[in-house]
Design an enzyme around this catalytic site. Structure first.
Site, PDB file in Angstrom:
ATOM      1  N   ASP A   1     -10.453  -1.228  -6.082  1.00  0.00           N
ATOM      2  CA  ASP A   1     -10.904   0.128  -6.417  1.00  0.00           C
ATOM      3  C   ASP A   1      -9.855   1.203  -6.132  1.00  0.00           C
ATOM      4  O   ASP A   1      -9.674   2.133  -6.922  1.00  0.00           O
ATOM      5  CB  ASP A   1     -12.178   0.464  -5.632  1.00  0.00           C
TER       6      ASP A   1
ATOM      7  N   ILE B   1      -5.473 -16.414   6.198  1.00  0.00           N
ATOM      8  CA  ILE B   1      -5.379 -17.690   5.456  1.00  0.00           C
ATOM      9  C   ILE B   1      -6.305 -17.655   4.242  1.00  0.00           C
ATOM     10  O   ILE B   1      -6.069 -18.337   3.256  1.00  0.00           O
ATOM     11  CB  ILE B   1      -5.685 -18.945   6.317  1.00  0.00           C
ATOM     12  N   GLN B   2      -7.334 -16.824   4.324  1.00  0.00           N
ATOM     13  CA  GLN B   2      -8.276 -16.720   3.191  1.00  0.00           C
ATOM     14  C   GLN B   2      -7.648 -16.068   1.967  1.00  0.00           C
ATOM     15  O   GLN B   2      -8.181 -16.141   0.869  1.00  0.00           O
ATOM     16  CB  GLN B   2      -9.505 -15.891   3.596  1.00  0.00           C
TER      17      GLN B   2
ATOM     18  N   ARG C   1       0.882  -1.174   0.000  1.00  0.00           N
ATOM     19  CA  ARG C   1       0.000   0.000   0.000  1.00  0.00           C
ATOM     20  C   ARG C   1       0.915   1.218   0.000  1.00  0.00           C
ATOM     21  O   ARG C   1       2.010   1.179   0.572  1.00  0.00           O
ATOM     22  CB  ARG C   1      -0.926  -0.047   1.211  1.00  0.00           C
TER      23      ARG C   1
ATOM     24  N   GLU D   1     -16.294  -9.759   8.519  1.00  0.00           N
ATOM     25  CA  GLU D   1     -15.314  -8.871   9.150  1.00  0.00           C
ATOM     26  C   GLU D   1     -15.863  -7.443   9.314  1.00  0.00           C
ATOM     27  O   GLU D   1     -15.558  -6.763  10.294  1.00  0.00           O
ATOM     28  CB  GLU D   1     -14.065  -8.860   8.261  1.00  0.00           C
TER      29      GLU D   1
ATOM     30  N   LYS E   1     -30.469 -29.923  17.288  1.00  0.00           N
ATOM     31  CA  LYS E   1     -29.144 -29.616  16.738  1.00  0.00           C
ATOM     32  C   LYS E   1     -28.096 -29.660  17.839  1.00  0.00           C
ATOM     33  O   LYS E   1     -28.318 -29.176  18.942  1.00  0.00           O
ATOM     34  CB  LYS E   1     -29.138 -28.197  16.152  1.00  0.00           C
TER      35      LYS E   1
ATOM     36  N   ALA F   1     -24.501 -22.638   7.368  1.00  0.00           N
ATOM     37  CA  ALA F   1     -24.504 -21.854   8.616  1.00  0.00           C
ATOM     38  C   ALA F   1     -25.936 -21.529   9.036  1.00  0.00           C
ATOM     39  O   ALA F   1     -26.822 -21.374   8.188  1.00  0.00           O
ATOM     40  CB  ALA F   1     -23.732 -20.559   8.406  1.00  0.00           C
ATOM     41  N   GLU F   2     -26.134 -21.438  10.339  1.00  0.00           N
ATOM     42  CA  GLU F   2     -27.474 -21.119  10.828  1.00  0.00           C
ATOM     43  C   GLU F   2     -27.792 -19.643  10.702  1.00  0.00           C
ATOM     44  O   GLU F   2     -28.937 -19.242  10.563  1.00  0.00           O
ATOM     45  CB  GLU F   2     -27.581 -21.523  12.298  1.00  0.00           C
TER      46      GLU F   2
HETATM   47  P1  ADP Z   1      -7.429  -1.873  -3.251  1.00  0.00           P
HETATM   48  O1  ADP Z   1      -6.734  -1.537  -4.517  1.00  0.00           O
HETATM   49  O2  ADP Z   1      -7.476  -3.335  -3.012  1.00  0.00           O
HETATM   50  O3  ADP Z   1      -8.778  -1.179  -3.130  1.00  0.00           O
HETATM   51  P2  ADP Z   1      -6.316   0.075  -1.400  1.00  0.00           P
HETATM   52  O4  ADP Z   1      -7.568   0.837  -1.234  1.00  0.00           O
HETATM   53  O5  ADP Z   1      -5.466  -0.194  -0.204  1.00  0.00           O
HETATM   54  O6  ADP Z   1      -6.535  -1.364  -2.039  1.00  0.00           O
HETATM   55  O7  ADP Z   1      -5.464   0.861  -2.483  1.00  0.00           O
HETATM   56  C1  ADP Z   1      -4.209   0.357  -2.926  1.00  0.00           C
HETATM   57  C2  ADP Z   1      -3.315   1.502  -3.281  1.00  0.00           C
HETATM   58  O8  ADP Z   1      -3.905   2.246  -4.354  1.00  0.00           O
HETATM   59  C3  ADP Z   1      -3.123   2.523  -2.178  1.00  0.00           C
HETATM   60  O9  ADP Z   1      -2.134   2.126  -1.255  1.00  0.00           O
HETATM   61  C4  ADP Z   1      -2.662   3.735  -2.978  1.00  0.00           C
HETATM   62  O10 ADP Z   1      -1.325   3.587  -3.364  1.00  0.00           O
HETATM   63  C5  ADP Z   1      -3.548   3.624  -4.221  1.00  0.00           C
HETATM   64  N1  ADP Z   1      -4.737   4.462  -4.054  1.00  0.00           N
HETATM   65  C6  ADP Z   1      -5.799   4.236  -3.239  1.00  0.00           C
HETATM   66  N2  ADP Z   1      -6.690   5.234  -3.298  1.00  0.00           N
HETATM   67  C7  ADP Z   1      -6.184   6.145  -4.176  1.00  0.00           C
HETATM   68  C8  ADP Z   1      -6.620   7.422  -4.676  1.00  0.00           C
HETATM   69  N3  ADP Z   1      -7.756   7.973  -4.261  1.00  0.00           N
HETATM   70  N4  ADP Z   1      -5.814   8.049  -5.568  1.00  0.00           N
HETATM   71  C9  ADP Z   1      -4.658   7.499  -5.994  1.00  0.00           C
HETATM   72  N5  ADP Z   1      -4.186   6.324  -5.551  1.00  0.00           N
HETATM   73  C10 ADP Z   1      -4.926   5.638  -4.664  1.00  0.00           C
HETATM   74  O1  F6P Z   2      -8.135  -8.296   0.372  1.00  0.00           O
HETATM   75  C1  F6P Z   2      -9.209  -7.628   0.958  1.00  0.00           C
HETATM   76  C2  F6P Z   2      -9.123  -7.749   2.429  1.00  0.00           C
HETATM   77  O2  F6P Z   2      -8.904  -9.091   2.654  1.00  0.00           O
HETATM   78  C3  F6P Z   2     -10.280  -7.253   3.272  1.00  0.00           C
HETATM   79  O3  F6P Z   2     -11.329  -8.147   3.410  1.00  0.00           O
HETATM   80  C4  F6P Z   2      -9.598  -6.936   4.564  1.00  0.00           C
HETATM   81  O4  F6P Z   2     -10.287  -6.016   5.328  1.00  0.00           O
HETATM   82  C5  F6P Z   2      -8.292  -6.399   4.113  1.00  0.00           C
HETATM   83  O5  F6P Z   2      -8.001  -7.035   2.882  1.00  0.00           O
HETATM   84  C6  F6P Z   2      -7.202  -6.557   5.087  1.00  0.00           C
HETATM   85  O6  F6P Z   2      -5.965  -6.411   4.460  1.00  0.00           O
HETATM   86  P1  F6P Z   2      -4.625  -6.169   5.262  1.00  0.00           P
HETATM   87  O7  F6P Z   2      -4.705  -6.994   6.485  1.00  0.00           O
HETATM   88  O8  F6P Z   2      -3.584  -6.594   4.296  1.00  0.00           O
HETATM   89  O9  F6P Z   2      -4.597  -4.703   5.561  1.00  0.00           O
END
Ligand code: ADP
Ligand code: F6P
Length: 332
Positions: free
Chosen positions: A107, A255-256, A76, A227, A218, A190-191
């Site tokens: 996203d 682990i997921q 990140r 989460e 049961k 799951a219930e």
């Molecule tokens: P994901 O891509 O799985 O949604 P993140 O939200 O952690 O994961 O975003 C991954 C990386 O994408 C961030 O660490 C950052 O580098 C970049 N990023 C996230 N949001 C923005 C944004 N609004 N503008 C530009 N880069 C972004």
């Molecule tokens: O990959 C998505 C996800 O698994 C989310 O469900 C969870 O909240 C997040 O990543 C946690 O990521 P990290 O522990 O790497 O910050």
């Protein structure tokens, strides 16, 4: 012969997901088939800013299709939200002769790709996340492996829960979306399936259901908790206190995100990786690959990010039928 870009970069960003390697492989091999050069950028946008790049050949992606994680590593990079940083990143790519970029992530990562597109780099995103929470697409790489991992873990938990006649709360991933909880909950029988989208905090309804099912004979109870709701330990204490049934919480956690990708993840990753490079070859930019109505298509990133997706309504609907005490009403 390429009609669009001549040299592309590929990176993985955000949380890893099983199948990312299969996507990298497809990107590299498809690019080579178009006579493009390919560079692997390590550690997502953080690595891009540090110029961590390596030329990739067909052999660089041999023997990785079956591996979980990402050979390019992921990270990140909070500073990537700063406009000044986008210009610098685009310049680094240009200095390396890179005119196209494939970003595998979620996203947030697509936002970064969009900013680079504004700065003259042709970008395409590939949806890689176990959470299935990218609205423009019916499938995201890693979801199938993750739900199978969670399902297998719950099967194991059920054995010990049954032996001890316990109630088990299993917390699955999905900070912002309950797709993993819904799918694993249905697949595990799951219930109760608690998702942020639907559950409004009525813990007494969970207690009532456990008691009804216990009265019907049961011997174990599985509650899948997303989460995004969390508080599984607290919930376990409450249920134990109110029902008198020993209750334990298990958080499945990362682990997921690991393990060998399933066939579905490998095939979707391969198709999405290939599609991303086809788009770049056609001179397209600021696109995200999506799977919709049986086809691999693409959307403009801004359009894709503006879309909304909820839980599958029919799956949510049947959950109640399949787990309600009334489904067992003729048995007593
Ligand atoms: P994901 O891509 O799985 O949604 P993140 O939200 O952690 O994961 O975003 C991954 C990386 O994408 C961030 O660490 C950052 O580098 C970049 N990023 C996230 N949001 C923005 C944004 N609004 N503008 C530009 N880069 C972004
Ligand atoms: O990959 C998505 C996800 O698994 C989310 O469900 C969870 O909240 C997040 O990543 C946690 O990521 P990290 O522990 O790497 O910050």
């Amino acid at each position: 012969m390429s009609n669009g870009v001549k040299k592309i970069g590929v990176l993985t960003s955000g949380g890893d997901s099983p199948g990312m390697n299969a996507a990298i492989r497809a990107v590299v091999r498809t690019a080579i088939s178009y006579d493009m050069e390919v560079v692997g950028i390590k550690r997502g946008y953080a690595g891009l800013l540090n110029n961590e790049m390596e030329v990739m050949h067909s052999i660089s992606v041999s023997d990785i299709i079956h591996l979980g994680g990402t050979i390019l590593y992921t990270a990140r990079c909070p500073e990537f939200k700063e406009p000044e940083v986008h210009k610098r990143a685009a310049q680094i790519l240009k200095d390396n002769g890179i005119d196209g970029l494939v970003v595998i992530g979620g996203d947030g990562s697509f936002q970064g790709a969009s900013r680079l597109a504004e700065n003259g780099i042709n970008t395409v995103g590939i949806p890689g996340t176990i959470d299935l929470d990218i609205s423009c697409t019916e499938y995201t790489i890693g979801f199938d492996t993750a739900v199978n991992t969670a399902m297998e873990a719950i099967d194991k938990l059920r054995d010990t829960s049954e032996s001890h006649e316990r109630c088990s709360i299993v917390e699955v991933m999905g900070r912002t979306a309950g797709h993993i909880a819904l799918w694993t909950g249905i697949a595990s029988g799951a219930e109760y399936i608690l998702t942020k989208e639907v559950f409004k905090g009525d813990f007494d309804s969970v207690v009532a259901k456990v008691l009804q099912r216990r009265a019907l004979g049961k011997k174990n109870h599985i509650i899948v908790n997303a989460e995004g709701i969390g508080r599984s330990d607290e919930m376990a204490k409450y249920i134990q206190e109110k029902t008198g049934i020993e209750t334990r919480a298990t958080v499945l956690g990362h682990i997921q995100r690991g393990g060998n990708p399933t066939c579905k993840d490998r095939v979707f990753a391969s198709a999405m990786g290939a599609k991303a490079v086809e788009l770049l070859n056609e001179g397209m930019s600021n696109r995200v690959v999506a799977y919709k109505d049986g086809e691999f298509i693409s959307y403009d990133i801004a359009e894709a990010l503006a879309m909304q997706k909820g839980l599958d309504e029919y799956l949510e609907h049947i959950t109640h039928r399949l787990t309600s005490a009334s489904a067992m009403k003729h048995e007593k």
